[in-house]
Motif scaffolding. Structure first.
Motif, PDB file in Angstrom:
ATOM      1  N   VAL A  79      22.844  39.704  52.550  1.00 18.17           N
ATOM      2  CA  VAL A  79      24.040  39.379  51.774  1.00 18.17           C
ATOM      3  C   VAL A  79      25.259  39.788  52.599  1.00 18.17           C
ATOM      4  O   VAL A  79      25.290  40.906  53.147  1.00 18.17           O
ATOM      5  N   PRO A  80      26.261  38.917  52.728  1.00 16.48           N
ATOM      6  CA  PRO A  80      27.422  39.262  53.571  1.00 16.48           C
ATOM      7  C   PRO A  80      28.241  40.407  52.995  1.00 16.48           C
ATOM      8  O   PRO A  80      29.231  40.211  52.295  1.00 16.48           O
ATOM      9  N   PHE A  81      27.796  41.596  53.294  1.00 13.92           N
ATOM     10  CA  PHE A  81      28.428  42.819  52.807  1.00 13.92           C
ATOM     11  C   PHE A  81      28.978  43.640  53.960  1.00 13.92           C
ATOM     12  O   PHE A  81      29.154  44.848  53.847  1.00 13.92           O
ATOM     13  N   GLY A  82      29.224  42.965  55.089  1.00  7.36           N
ATOM     14  CA  GLY A  82      29.694  43.656  56.275  1.00  7.36           C
ATOM     15  C   GLY A  82      30.986  44.411  56.064  1.00  7.36           C
ATOM     16  O   GLY A  82      31.177  45.505  56.609  1.00  7.36           O
ATOM     17  N   TRP A  83      31.866  43.859  55.240  1.00  9.74           N
ATOM     18  CA  TRP A  83      33.159  44.515  54.986  1.00  9.74           C
ATOM     19  C   TRP A  83      32.969  45.895  54.364  1.00  9.74           C
ATOM     20  O   TRP A  83      33.660  46.848  54.716  1.00  9.74           O
ATOM     21  N   LEU A  84      31.978  46.002  53.444  1.00 12.75           N
ATOM     22  CA  LEU A  84      31.732  47.300  52.805  1.00 12.75           C
ATOM     23  C   LEU A  84      31.034  48.248  53.772  1.00 12.75           C
ATOM     24  O   LEU A  84      31.325  49.448  53.790  1.00 12.75           O
ATOM     25  N   MET A  85      30.134  47.696  54.581  1.00 14.26           N
ATOM     26  CA  MET A  85      29.449  48.515  55.574  1.00 14.26           C
ATOM     27  C   MET A  85      30.446  49.084  56.573  1.00 14.26           C
ATOM     28  O   MET A  85      30.360  50.254  56.956  1.00 14.26           O
ATOM     29  N   ASP A  86      31.423  48.253  56.979  1.00 13.85           N
ATOM     30  CA  ASP A  86      32.459  48.729  57.900  1.00 13.85           C
ATOM     31  C   ASP A  86      33.356  49.765  57.233  1.00 13.85           C
ATOM     32  O   ASP A  86      33.708  50.780  57.831  1.00 13.85           O
ATOM     33  N   LEU A  87      33.709  49.495  55.979  1.00 18.17           N
ATOM     34  CA  LEU A  87      34.598  50.391  55.247  1.00 18.17           C
ATOM     35  C   LEU A  87      33.987  51.777  55.081  1.00 18.17           C
ATOM     36  O   LEU A  87      34.666  52.796  55.232  1.00 18.17           O
ATOM     37  N   LEU A  88      32.684  51.816  54.761  1.00 17.72           N
ATOM     38  CA  LEU A  88      32.007  53.090  54.505  1.00 17.72           C
ATOM     39  C   LEU A  88      31.210  53.590  55.713  1.00 17.72           C
ATOM     40  O   LEU A  88      30.489  54.579  55.608  1.00 17.72           O
ATOM     41  N   ASN A  89      31.311  52.850  56.827  1.00 11.84           N
ATOM     42  CA  ASN A  89      30.613  53.211  58.061  1.00 11.84           C
ATOM     43  C   ASN A  89      29.103  53.340  57.820  1.00 11.84           C
ATOM     44  O   ASN A  89      28.471  54.336  58.180  1.00 11.84           O
ATOM     45  N   LEU A  90      28.527  52.290  57.204  1.00  9.08           N
ATOM     46  CA  LEU A  90      27.103  52.287  56.871  1.00  9.08           C
ATOM     47  C   LEU A  90      26.316  51.493  57.901  1.00  9.08           C
ATOM     48  O   LEU A  90      26.775  50.477  58.403  1.00  9.08           O
ATOM     49  N   GLU A  91      25.098  51.936  58.182  1.00  7.74           N
ATOM     50  CA  GLU A  91      24.217  51.198  59.076  1.00  7.74           C
ATOM     51  C   GLU A  91      23.339  50.228  58.300  1.00  7.74           C
ATOM     52  O   GLU A  91      22.860  49.243  58.839  1.00  7.74           O
ATOM     53  N   ARG A  92      23.126  50.515  57.022  1.00  9.72           N
ATOM     54  CA  ARG A  92      22.238  49.716  56.175  1.00  9.72           C
ATOM     55  C   ARG A  92      23.057  48.952  55.143  1.00  9.72           C
ATOM     56  O   ARG A  92      23.982  49.499  54.554  1.00  9.72           O
ATOM     57  N   ASN A  93      22.693  47.692  54.917  1.00  8.39           N
ATOM     58  CA  ASN A  93      23.363  46.894  53.895  1.00  8.39           C
ATOM     59  C   ASN A  93      23.058  47.494  52.523  1.00  8.39           C
ATOM     60  O   ASN A  93      21.893  47.577  52.121  1.00  8.39           O
ATOM     61  N   PRO A  94      24.076  47.918  51.755  1.00  8.08           N
ATOM     62  CA  PRO A  94      23.837  48.607  50.488  1.00  8.08           C
ATOM     63  C   PRO A  94      23.664  47.670  49.284  1.00  8.08           C
ATOM     64  O   PRO A  94      23.524  48.144  48.161  1.00  8.08           O
ATOM     65  N   TYR A  95      23.673  46.357  49.504  1.00  9.45           N
ATOM     66  CA  TYR A  95      23.627  45.421  48.374  1.00  9.45           C
ATOM     67  C   TYR A  95      22.397  45.653  47.504  1.00  9.45           C
ATOM     68  O   TYR A  95      22.492  45.669  46.272  1.00  9.45           O
ATOM     69  N   ASP A  96      21.255  45.841  48.133  1.00  6.07           N
ATOM     70  CA  ASP A  96      20.004  46.062  47.408  1.00  6.07           C
ATOM     71  C   ASP A  96      20.063  47.335  46.568  1.00  6.07           C
ATOM     72  O   ASP A  96      19.665  47.359  45.410  1.00  6.07           O
ATOM     73  N   ARG A  97      20.582  48.398  47.162  1.00 11.38           N
ATOM     74  CA  ARG A  97      20.648  49.683  46.459  1.00 11.38           C
ATOM     75  C   ARG A  97      21.588  49.603  45.252  1.00 11.38           C
ATOM     76  O   ARG A  97      21.306  50.148  44.186  1.00 11.38           O
ATOM     77  N   ILE A  98      22.715  48.912  45.417  1.00  6.26           N
ATOM     78  CA  ILE A  98      23.642  48.731  44.290  1.00  6.26           C
ATOM     79  C   ILE A  98      22.961  47.930  43.190  1.00  6.26           C
ATOM     80  O   ILE A  98      23.116  48.215  41.996  1.00  6.26           O
ATOM     81  N   GLY A  99      22.186  46.920  43.594  1.00  2.00           N
ATOM     82  CA  GLY A  99      21.446  46.118  42.613  1.00  2.00           C
ATOM     83  C   GLY A  99      20.461  46.960  41.819  1.00  2.00           C
ATOM     84  O   GLY A  99      20.322  46.785  40.606  1.00  2.00           O
ATOM     85  N   HIS A 100      19.786  47.877  42.497  1.00  2.00           N
ATOM     86  CA  HIS A 100      18.857  48.764  41.787  1.00  2.00           C
ATOM     87  C   HIS A 100      19.612  49.647  40.795  1.00  2.00           C
ATOM     88  O   HIS A 100      19.140  49.874  39.671  1.00  2.00           O
ATOM     89  N   PHE A 101      20.764  50.136  41.191  1.00  2.00           N
ATOM     90  CA  PHE A 101      21.572  50.945  40.271  1.00  2.00           C
ATOM     91  C   PHE A 101      21.935  50.131  39.032  1.00  2.00           C
ATOM     92  O   PHE A 101      21.862  50.629  37.904  1.00  2.00           O
ATOM     93  N   MET A 102      22.310  48.867  39.240  1.00  2.00           N
ATOM     94  CA  MET A 102      22.689  48.008  38.115  1.00  2.00           C
ATOM     95  C   MET A 102      21.521  47.712  37.180  1.00  2.00           C
ATOM     96  O   MET A 102      21.724  47.516  35.979  1.00  2.00           O
ATOM     97  N   VAL A 103      20.309  47.689  37.710  1.00  2.00           N
ATOM     98  CA  VAL A 103      19.136  47.470  36.860  1.00  2.00           C
ATOM     99  C   VAL A 103      19.058  48.552  35.783  1.00  2.00           C
ATOM    100  O   VAL A 103      18.592  48.306  34.667  1.00  2.00           O
ATOM    101  N   GLY A 104      19.556  49.728  36.106  1.00  2.00           N
ATOM    102  CA  GLY A 104      19.574  50.804  35.120  1.00  2.00           C
ATOM    103  C   GLY A 104      20.375  50.489  33.881  1.00  2.00           C
ATOM    104  O   GLY A 104      20.159  51.084  32.819  1.00  2.00           O
TER     105      GLY A 104
END
Length: 199
Positions: A79-104
């Motif tokens: 998922v094109p989430f590069g802007w967030l990865m750059d903003l938070l200096n992440l190596e891993r795309n967090p889209y999946d993890r955010i999706g799991h949080f939303m499942v809650g």
């Protein structure tokens, strides 16, 4: 009001789902990812005449389902989430993890159903909702692992979405549980217990 809100969300989701199902990144992964979405959507449509949730519950169902449909379109790790990865200096795309949080957030409709059907007190409904989300999260991680092992290749890796993290399954389940705790907190304040029947 709840009826029109629910119908509007159902129509919007159907339109977005069809749009996102067009020219997907990997059709095999897409089928695997959208099957649970279609089951939830069908269950809501079939049960709507017998039980209608409140607006908050429908919103807490719609948001993660839409997020998941977007993830299925691209495959979650792409998922094109590069802007967030750059903003938070992440190596891993967090889209999946955010999706799991939303499942809650599904904790909210679970609580509402238990309370309005007078099956539990508010405290028990909240605990049950968190435990239910946690159980479903664990079962889903097992299904992901089994699919990845059986399918193999790029499709299996894309569906698993671990992105090289050996603790991905545990972190996903933690995200589900944290989302469920937030959902249960929202449900605690937003959903009223059904009045007790005087006999």
């Amino acid at each position: 009001m709840s009826r029109y809100f629910a119908e509007g969300l159902a129509l919007l989701y159907a339109a977005l789902f069809i749009t996102l199902g067009w020219q997907v990144a990997d059709r095999t992964v897409w089928y695997a990812e959208v099957t649970p979405l279609l089951l939830v959507y069908a269950a809501l449509l079939l049960s709507a005449r017998r039980f209608r949730f409140g607006n908050l519950s429908y919103l807490c169902i719609f948001v993660p389902l839409l997020w998941h449909a977007i993830g299925a379109h691209y495959t979650f790790s792409k998922v094109p989430f590069g802007w967030l990865m750059d903003l938070l200096n992440l190596e891993r795309n967090p889209y999946d993890r955010i999706g799991h949080f939303m499942v809650g957030f599904f904790a909210v409709p679970i609580m509402e159903w238990l309370l309005r059907c007078r099956l539990a007190t508010k405290a028990i409904a909240a605990c049950f909702a968190v435990f239910a989300v946690g159980t479903i999260a664990a079962v889903y991680e097992i299904i992901e692992w089994a699919y990845a092992a059986l399918e193999g290749g790029d499709a299996g890796v894309s569906f698993l979405g671990a992105q090289g993290d050996e603790w991905d399954a545990q972190k996903d389940m933690l995200a589900d549980l944290l989302g469920a705790l937030l959902g249960a907190t929202m449900g605690w304040f937003a959903i009223k217990e059904a009045p007790k029947v005087v006999r």
